[in-house]
Scaffold this active site. Structure first.
Site, PDB file in Angstrom:
ATOM      1  N   LYS A 223       0.857  -1.186   0.000  1.00  0.00           N
ATOM      2  CA  LYS A 223       0.000   0.000   0.000  1.00  0.00           C
ATOM      3  C   LYS A 223       0.893   1.235   0.000  1.00  0.00           C
ATOM      4  CE  LYS A 223      -1.675   2.870   2.762  1.00  0.00           C
ATOM      5  NZ  LYS A 223      -1.549   4.027   1.841  1.00  0.00           N
ATOM      6  N   SER A 225       1.788   5.340  -0.434  1.00  0.00           N
ATOM      7  CA  SER A 225       1.099   6.552   0.025  1.00  0.00           C
ATOM      8  C   SER A 225       0.169   7.050  -1.080  1.00  0.00           C
ATOM      9  CB  SER A 225       2.122   7.634   0.354  1.00  0.00           C
ATOM     10  OG  SER A 225       1.462   8.877   0.488  1.00  0.00           O
ATOM     11  N   GLU A 226      -0.971   7.558  -0.679  1.00  0.00           N
ATOM     12  CA  GLU A 226      -1.926   8.105  -1.653  1.00  0.00           C
ATOM     13  C   GLU A 226      -1.367   9.364  -2.309  1.00  0.00           C
ATOM     14  OE1 GLU A 226      -2.829   6.698   1.323  1.00  0.00           O
ATOM     15  OE2 GLU A 226      -3.520   5.009   0.106  1.00  0.00           O
ATOM     16  N   GLY A 276       6.875   5.039   8.187  1.00  0.00           N
ATOM     17  CA  GLY A 276       5.973   6.196   8.273  1.00  0.00           C
ATOM     18  C   GLY A 276       5.998   6.782   9.661  1.00  0.00           C
ATOM     19  N   THR A 278       5.296   7.642  13.607  1.00  0.00           N
ATOM     20  CA  THR A 278       5.288   6.834  14.825  1.00  0.00           C
ATOM     21  C   THR A 278       3.846   6.529  15.238  1.00  0.00           C
ATOM     22  OG1 THR A 278       7.350   7.881  15.459  1.00  0.00           O
ATOM     23  CG2 THR A 278       6.122   6.792  17.214  1.00  0.00           C
ATOM     24  N   ALA A 279       2.953   7.500  15.061  1.00  0.00           N
ATOM     25  CA  ALA A 279       1.562   7.293  15.479  1.00  0.00           C
ATOM     26  C   ALA A 279       0.930   6.123  14.720  1.00  0.00           C
ATOM     27  CB  ALA A 279       0.762   8.571  15.250  1.00  0.00           C
ATOM     28  N   VAL A 280       1.098   6.104  13.399  1.00  0.00           N
ATOM     29  CA  VAL A 280       0.516   5.011  12.605  1.00  0.00           C
ATOM     30  C   VAL A 280       1.258   3.700  12.900  1.00  0.00           C
ATOM     31  CG1 VAL A 280       0.087   4.146  10.270  1.00  0.00           C
ATOM     32  CG2 VAL A 280      -0.394   6.533  10.809  1.00  0.00           C
ATOM     33  N   GLU A 298       9.779   1.221  10.657  1.00  0.00           N
ATOM     34  CA  GLU A 298      10.813   2.261  10.492  1.00  0.00           C
ATOM     35  C   GLU A 298      10.087   3.585  10.689  1.00  0.00           C
ATOM     36  OE1 GLU A 298      14.157   3.722   7.295  1.00  0.00           O
ATOM     37  OE2 GLU A 298      12.338   2.756   6.601  1.00  0.00           O
ATOM     38  N   CYS A 332      13.542  10.713   7.043  1.00  0.00           N
ATOM     39  CA  CYS A 332      13.561  10.411   8.482  1.00  0.00           C
ATOM     40  C   CYS A 332      14.982  10.392   9.039  1.00  0.00           C
ATOM     41  CB  CYS A 332      12.835   9.093   8.760  1.00  0.00           C
ATOM     42  SG  CYS A 332      13.569   7.706   7.908  1.00  0.00           S
ATOM     43  N   GLU A 429      10.397  16.016  14.853  1.00  0.00           N
ATOM     44  CA  GLU A 429      10.865  16.141  13.469  1.00  0.00           C
ATOM     45  C   GLU A 429      10.146  17.292  12.769  1.00  0.00           C
ATOM     46  OE1 GLU A 429      10.016  12.044  12.174  1.00  0.00           O
ATOM     47  OE2 GLU A 429      11.810  12.227  10.967  1.00  0.00           O
TER      48      GLU A 429
HETATM   49  P1  ADP Z   1       3.580  10.461   6.918  1.00  0.00           P
HETATM   50  O1  ADP Z   1       3.406  11.473   7.974  1.00  0.00           O
HETATM   51  O2  ADP Z   1       4.970  10.178   6.511  1.00  0.00           O
HETATM   52  O3  ADP Z   1       2.623  10.618   5.766  1.00  0.00           O
HETATM   53  P2  ADP Z   1       1.935   8.288   7.774  1.00  0.00           P
HETATM   54  O4  ADP Z   1       2.269   7.343   8.852  1.00  0.00           O
HETATM   55  O5  ADP Z   1       0.715   9.121   7.919  1.00  0.00           O
HETATM   56  O6  ADP Z   1       3.247   9.134   7.627  1.00  0.00           O
HETATM   57  O7  ADP Z   1       1.829   7.554   6.373  1.00  0.00           O
HETATM   58  C1  ADP Z   1       2.677   6.490   5.992  1.00  0.00           C
HETATM   59  C2  ADP Z   1       1.837   5.440   5.287  1.00  0.00           C
HETATM   60  O8  ADP Z   1       0.892   4.938   6.227  1.00  0.00           O
HETATM   61  C3  ADP Z   1       1.027   5.976   4.109  1.00  0.00           C
HETATM   62  O9  ADP Z   1       0.977   4.994   3.101  1.00  0.00           O
HETATM   63  C4  ADP Z   1      -0.333   6.179   4.725  1.00  0.00           C
HETATM   64  O10 ADP Z   1      -1.389   6.137   3.779  1.00  0.00           O
HETATM   65  C5  ADP Z   1      -0.401   4.980   5.658  1.00  0.00           C
HETATM   66  N1  ADP Z   1      -1.396   5.080   6.729  1.00  0.00           N
HETATM   67  C6  ADP Z   1      -1.857   6.176   7.343  1.00  0.00           C
HETATM   68  N2  ADP Z   1      -2.772   5.845   8.262  1.00  0.00           N
HETATM   69  C7  ADP Z   1      -2.903   4.488   8.228  1.00  0.00           C
HETATM   70  C8  ADP Z   1      -3.677   3.525   8.929  1.00  0.00           C
HETATM   71  N3  ADP Z   1      -4.534   3.881   9.890  1.00  0.00           N
HETATM   72  N4  ADP Z   1      -3.537   2.221   8.624  1.00  0.00           N
HETATM   73  C9  ADP Z   1      -2.667   1.840   7.657  1.00  0.00           C
HETATM   74  N5  ADP Z   1      -1.900   2.690   6.975  1.00  0.00           N
HETATM   75  C10 ADP Z   1      -2.009   4.002   7.235  1.00  0.00           C
END
Ligand code: ADP
Length: 478
Positions: A223, A225-226, A276, A278-280, A298, A332, A429
């Site tokens: 998957k 990033s969009e 991506g 840390t929260a996700v 990572e 990062c 960051e």
């Molecule tokens: P960044 O701030 O670098 O965009 P994200 O963690 O938001 O970091 O995004 C990294 C990836 O995680 C992207 O492909 C994003 O679409 C995906 N992502 C964001 N939220 C979720 C989620 N709840 N479940 C799975 N993937 C997610």
């Protein structure tokens, strides 16, 4: 009004030297609302190479979202819409997982050498299409074309490397504790891997997850990033051309939480690999517990760059500039804090400011550009918040400190002096072109400051996990 402004900006930012692309216009899937001539020419070139894919890839077939929904992919330098890609969710993800699961039984049975040949071919195809891939990356991500070309080489190198390493997945023979036993460790692929990747390295983050997974016999649902799905889809197209079988590599994008949940809930997905925020990452880690998936994360960093009094100033400037401003500060491992010893602080600051002033901000398609736009408005607002916080606590702007006159999401390369550990710029960051200078007295102070963060510490759950670890984890026994 907003549209007219965007068109003017697009025209103003139109690049002149894009790898010799012709200036013919584009048609078809492009919604050329604000298409600049050079971006259109670049897209035409990518389309002519057969690499402008907008559908998801499931079981070797290019597929629309089941409800027909699409999302726009925007050029951050101009606001122009590059393409509308399928906006997928849980149903498409479940089908992609099923396809990966079925293919696992045949792909994992091939010899390492057979898999290696397909991967090597994929590597060769990426390299022979590197200019088109780089153009696509610059268009959707904004990074300068030179950096994009660098990323294609870097991204391809993971495929090359793991194609070779797959042949060297050795086991172990362990001395038994009983004389009539023999203990052997045989490494096996874990199964279907869910790979979730960010926008800042649209190719390399994918290849460094998919390369090791495919090499050792796993199959993958990616998957991307969009914000940057086009490079991922182009790379997947080349994988199919290389003979990576249908279903071994699937790509879905769209509703991130839905796709994420489908991957987490599936008992067929045996590993999640994620780069991506840390929260996700924490969500994915927690969500993997139910089905006891292996997880490689990572996440964010807070890298310090330390300059001592006796440093060679030219080397220090060159290194700090490269470490801070790559991809406009959106990596990062970018130097998030530049710690400078008091004796050299003034000298370093003035030489560093001069070097930063020489950075060329602009559309990444321009060969002279060294700083592209930030990925989106939210990224600029984050930088603005950090700058406001720092100045309110006593830091001073030595250079930049505001949006660039080019508009859109361009931000001036910025140097901030006298940053201290109570500021957001020190603690989190910035992910933007902002270099915080932090003075220190002694080596002990510098080490203490460098480690004064919850990132990068092995005692902390939030730490960087490098691809070498990923490779060994993917190879673990089921
Ligand atoms: P960044 O701030 O670098 O965009 P994200 O963690 O938001 O970091 O995004 C990294 C990836 O995680 C992207 O492909 C994003 O679409 C995906 N992502 C964001 N939220 C979720 C989620 N709840 N479940 C799975 N993937 C997610």
């Amino acid at each position: 009004m907003a549209m007219a402004m965007a068109m003017r900006r697009a025209a103003a930012l139109g690049a002149r030297h894009i790898l010799g692309a012709s200036s013919s216009s584009s048609s078809g899937i492009l919604r050329s609302r604000h298409m600049s001539v050079d971006a259109a020419a670049a897209l035409e070139r990518i389309r002519a190479a057969g690499l402008l894919r907008t559908q998801g890839l499931i079981g070797g077939k290019w597929i629309d979202a089941y409800d027909g929904k699409t999302i726009e992919v925007e050029n951050p330098a101009t606001g122009e819409i590059l393409a509308n890609v399928s906006c997928m969710g849980s149903r498409e993800t479940s089908d992609a997982i099923a396809s990966a699961h079925t293919t696992f039984y045949s792909w994992s049975k091939l010899t390492a050498s057979e898999r290696s040949k397909a991967l090597r071919k994929w590597y060769d195809l990426i390299i022979s299409n590197k200019e088109e891939l780089a153009l696509l990356m610059t268009l959707e991500q904004g990074k300068p074309i030179k950096e994009a070309l660098g990323e294609v080489n870097y991204g391809a190198s993971f495929i090359e490397y793991f194609a070779e390493e797959a042949k060297r997945i050795y086991g172990d023979i362990i001395p038994p504790t009983l004389s009539d036993r023999r203990l052997l460790v045989l490494k096996q692929p874990v199964g279907v891997v869910g790979a979730i990747t960010p926008w800042n390295f649209p190719l390399a983050m994918i290849t460094r997850k998919v390369g090791p997974a495919l090499a050792c016999g796993c199959t993958v649902v990616v998957k991307p990033s969009e914000f940057t799905p086009l490079t991922a889809l182009a790379a997947a197209d080349l994988a199919l051309q290389a003979g990576i079988p249908a279903g071994a590599l699937n790509v879905v994008m769209g509703n991130a939480p839905e796709i994420g949940d489908a991957l987490l809930q599936s008992t067929q997905v045996r590993k999640i690999t994620f780069t991506g925020s840390t929260a996700v990452g924490k969500k994915l880690m927690a969500g993997s517990a139910d089905t006891v998936k292996k997880v490689s994360l990572e996440l964010g960093g807070n890298a310090p760059c330390i300059v001592f009094d006796d440093a060679d100033i030219d080397v220090a400037i060159k290194g700090s500039l490269a470490a801070k401003f790559r991809n406009s500060g959106q990596t990062c491992v970018c130097a998030n804090r530049i710690l400078v010893q008091e004796g050299i602080y003034e000298k370093f600051a003035s030489a560093f400011i001069k070097a930063v002033q020489s950075l060329q901000v602009g559309n990444g398609l321009e060969e002279s550009t060294s700083q592209g736009p930030l990925i989106n408005e939210a990224a600029v607002q984050k930088v603005e918040k950090f700058i406001k916080d720092a100045t309110s606590k006593g830091a001073h702007i030595m250079l930049g400190g505001k949006r660039h006159s080019l508009g859109m999401t361009f931000y001036e390369p910025t140097v901030v002096g006298n940053v201290s550990n109570d500021m957001l710029l020190f603690r989190e960051e910035a992910f933007g072109p902002v270099a915080p200078l932090v003075p220190f007295k002694t080596e002990e102070d510098a080490i203490h400051m460098a480690n004064d963060t919850n990132a990068g510490s092995l005692s902390d759950p939030v730490y960087l996990n490098y691809y070498f670890f990923l490779f060994s984890l993917v190879c673990q026994a089921l």
